[in-house]
Design a protein around this motif. Structure first.
Motif, PDB file in Angstrom:
ATOM      1  N   THR A  48     -16.276  -2.549   6.254  1.00 30.45           N
ATOM      2  CA  THR A  48     -14.849  -2.315   6.066  1.00 30.45           C
ATOM      3  C   THR A  48     -14.071  -3.609   6.208  1.00 30.45           C
ATOM      4  O   THR A  48     -14.322  -4.405   7.117  1.00 30.45           O
ATOM      5  N   ILE A  49     -13.082  -3.808   5.321  1.00 35.77           N
ATOM      6  CA  ILE A  49     -12.238  -4.999   5.428  1.00 35.77           C
ATOM      7  C   ILE A  49     -10.785  -4.631   5.736  1.00 35.77           C
ATOM      8  O   ILE A  49     -10.034  -5.454   6.250  1.00 35.77           O
ATOM      9  N   ALA A  50     -10.397  -3.385   5.434  1.00 41.38           N
ATOM     10  CA  ALA A  50      -9.028  -2.956   5.726  1.00 41.38           C
ATOM     11  C   ALA A  50      -8.988  -1.439   5.807  1.00 41.38           C
ATOM     12  O   ALA A  50      -9.782  -0.746   5.164  1.00 41.38           O
ATOM     13  N   LEU A  82      -0.161   2.665   8.993  1.00 48.14           N
ATOM     14  CA  LEU A  82      -0.328   1.305   9.520  1.00 48.14           C
ATOM     15  C   LEU A  82      -1.544   0.657   8.873  1.00 48.14           C
ATOM     16  O   LEU A  82      -2.659   1.158   8.968  1.00 48.14           O
ATOM     17  N   LEU A  83      -1.322  -0.486   8.199  1.00 47.93           N
ATOM     18  CA  LEU A  83      -2.406  -1.225   7.547  1.00 47.93           C
ATOM     19  C   LEU A  83      -3.008  -2.214   8.532  1.00 47.93           C
ATOM     20  O   LEU A  83      -2.303  -3.050   9.106  1.00 47.93           O
ATOM     21  N   THR A  84      -4.316  -2.121   8.741  1.00 45.10           N
ATOM     22  CA  THR A  84      -5.022  -3.036   9.633  1.00 45.10           C
ATOM     23  C   THR A  84      -6.072  -3.797   8.836  1.00 45.10           C
ATOM     24  O   THR A  84      -6.910  -3.197   8.165  1.00 45.10           O
ATOM     25  N   GLN A  85      -6.018  -5.137   8.911  1.00 48.98           N
ATOM     26  CA  GLN A  85      -7.014  -5.964   8.235  1.00 48.98           C
ATOM     27  C   GLN A  85      -8.142  -6.239   9.213  1.00 48.98           C
ATOM     28  O   GLN A  85      -7.966  -6.911  10.222  1.00 48.98           O
ATOM     29  N   VAL A  86      -9.322  -5.714   8.908  1.00 47.85           N
ATOM     30  CA  VAL A  86     -10.467  -5.810   9.807  1.00 47.85           C
ATOM     31  C   VAL A  86     -11.167  -7.160   9.679  1.00 47.85           C
ATOM     32  O   VAL A  86     -11.632  -7.722  10.671  1.00 47.85           O
ATOM     33  N   ARG A  87     -11.250  -7.686   8.461  1.00 47.78           N
ATOM     34  CA  ARG A  87     -11.907  -8.977   8.211  1.00 47.78           C
ATOM     35  C   ARG A  87     -10.885  -9.980   7.689  1.00 47.78           C
ATOM     36  O   ARG A  87     -10.128  -9.676   6.764  1.00 47.78           O
ATOM     37  N   ARG A  88     -10.893 -11.178   8.269  1.00 51.31           N
ATOM     38  CA  ARG A  88      -9.994 -12.244   7.830  1.00 51.31           C
ATOM     39  C   ARG A  88     -10.703 -13.239   6.924  1.00 51.31           C
ATOM     40  O   ARG A  88     -10.053 -14.036   6.246  1.00 51.31           O
ATOM     41  N   GLU A 131      -7.340   6.031   4.404  1.00 53.81           N
ATOM     42  CA  GLU A 131      -8.295   5.420   3.480  1.00 53.81           C
ATOM     43  C   GLU A 131      -8.683   4.029   3.960  1.00 53.81           C
ATOM     44  O   GLU A 131      -7.918   3.355   4.640  1.00 53.81           O
ATOM     45  N   ALA A 132      -9.887   3.609   3.570  1.00 58.99           N
ATOM     46  CA  ALA A 132     -10.391   2.283   3.944  1.00 58.99           C
ATOM     47  C   ALA A 132     -10.838   1.542   2.692  1.00 58.99           C
ATOM     48  O   ALA A 132     -11.251   2.144   1.703  1.00 58.99           O
ATOM     49  N   MET A 133     -10.759   0.224   2.759  1.00 58.04           N
ATOM     50  CA  MET A 133     -11.285  -0.622   1.692  1.00 58.04           C
ATOM     51  C   MET A 133     -12.514  -1.343   2.223  1.00 58.04           C
ATOM     52  O   MET A 133     -12.510  -1.835   3.356  1.00 58.04           O
ATOM     53  N   HIS A 134     -13.567  -1.373   1.410  1.00 57.07           N
ATOM     54  CA  HIS A 134     -14.816  -2.004   1.819  1.00 57.07           C
ATOM     55  C   HIS A 134     -15.085  -3.248   0.982  1.00 57.07           C
ATOM     56  O   HIS A 134     -14.443  -3.467  -0.053  1.00 57.07           O
ATOM     57  N   VAL A 135     -16.029  -4.042   1.430  1.00 59.38           N
ATOM     58  CA  VAL A 135     -16.287  -5.316   0.770  1.00 59.38           C
ATOM     59  C   VAL A 135     -16.712  -5.120  -0.681  1.00 59.38           C
ATOM     60  O   VAL A 135     -16.394  -5.952  -1.550  1.00 59.38           O
ATOM     61  N   ASN A 136     -17.399  -4.026  -0.984  1.00 58.66           N
ATOM     62  CA  ASN A 136     -17.808  -3.778  -2.364  1.00 58.66           C
ATOM     63  C   ASN A 136     -16.637  -3.438  -3.279  1.00 58.66           C
ATOM     64  O   ASN A 136     -16.784  -3.420  -4.501  1.00 58.66           O
ATOM     65  N   ALA A 154       0.817  -1.210   0.000  1.00 60.17           N
ATOM     66  CA  ALA A 154       0.000   0.000   0.000  1.00 60.17           C
ATOM     67  C   ALA A 154       0.854   1.264   0.000  1.00 60.17           C
ATOM     68  O   ALA A 154       1.893   1.326   0.671  1.00 60.17           O
ATOM     69  N   VAL A 155       0.400   2.272  -0.761  1.00 61.28           N
ATOM     70  CA  VAL A 155       1.087   3.566  -0.792  1.00 61.28           C
ATOM     71  C   VAL A 155       1.146   4.151   0.612  1.00 61.28           C
ATOM     72  O   VAL A 155       2.162   4.713   1.025  1.00 61.28           O
ATOM     73  N   GLY A 156       0.062   4.026   1.351  1.00 65.12           N
ATOM     74  CA  GLY A 156       0.006   4.576   2.703  1.00 65.12           C
ATOM     75  C   GLY A 156       0.999   3.932   3.643  1.00 65.12           C
ATOM     76  O   GLY A 156       1.540   4.596   4.533  1.00 65.12           O
TER      77      GLY A 156
END
Length: 233
Positions: free
Chosen positions: A179-181, A125-131, A157-162, A117-119
């Motif tokens: 949210t997944i990450a 810090l990248l956090t994975q919310v869903r495994r 920024e966040a990534m969502h399931v969609n 990730a660019v961030g």
């Protein structure tokens, strides 16, 4: 898409309860049940627990398609659940869910984040919310895993399931775009302003307190001065 398949031999069993389970375990077997909406009644069988472990010892794990052979019949199943002894870790009971090749099933599939990730490169810090993701797929099309590329994600920024690109034949049924990450700002960058604000707060509040104390002293002195002439009378 590769599909893992296993075969498991089973025996018909009569009765249930602790007594039956003890007798089966003495033979190296454990009770099991095959459930399914297309079955008139659950099928009660006995299986070898070691063979059950071997059957799901594939990259698909619980999502491995298993052919349970019972005499002249064969049931296509997925391992739904099992009970384990908390001390010996031995399997005590197994539940299978019967499936059909042309009917989608609901399963949980591991979610794997890919890319740099660019961030993160910027110190975030990248956090994975869903495994795992709950998906629907045909038994022969259940993916081993689902990958989500986080390369373009920036700080805050966040990534969502969609946002996840699903494999062909796989779908997600949900009304919530959860949210997944997420990429959060570096802790040091967040802590510095907070510490500065906390340090400044007592200093800013000190002046009014001192002023109040001085004002209070003046007010106390005024009645004393006024009382002196009265004393001379």
């Amino acid at each position: 898409m590769s599909v893992d398949k296993s075969t498991l031999e089973a025996k018909t069993r009569e009765g249930s309860g602790k007594g039956v389970a003890r007798r089966l375990r003495a033979q190296g077997l454990v009770p099991a049940v095959v459930y399914g909406k297309h079955l008139a009644n659950p099928v009660h069988v006995a299986v070898d627990p070691k063979s059950v472990r071997a059957a799901i010892n594939t990259p698909h794990k619980f999502n491995t398609l298993i052919s349970v052979k019972l005499g002249g019949d064969t049931h296509q199943v997925l391992l739904k659940d099992y009970q384990m002894d908390p001390v010996t870790r031995e399997i005590l009971h197994v539940d299978f869910i019967g499936v059909r090749e042309n009917e989608p099933v609901k399963v949980n599939v591991p979610l794997v984040l890919t890319g740099k990730a660019v961030g993160v490169a910027d110190g975030g810090l990248l956090t994975q919310v869903r495994r795992e993701l709950e998906v629907w797929a045909l038994p022969n099309a259940i993916p081993e895993k689902i990958e989500a590329d986080v390369s373009a994600m920036k700080i805050a920024e966040a990534m969502h399931v969609n946002d996840v690109k699903l494999p062909s034949g796989v779908s997600i049924k949900t009304n919530v775009n959860y949210t997944i990450a997420v990429i959060s700002a570096p802790e040091a960058a967040e802590a510095a302003p907070a510490a500065a604000a906390a340090a400044a707060a007592p200093a800013a509040g000190a002046a009014p307190k001192a002023a109040d104390a001085k004002a209070g002293g003046d007010k106390a002195a005024a009645p004393a001065a006024a009382a002196k002439p009265a004393a001379k009378k």
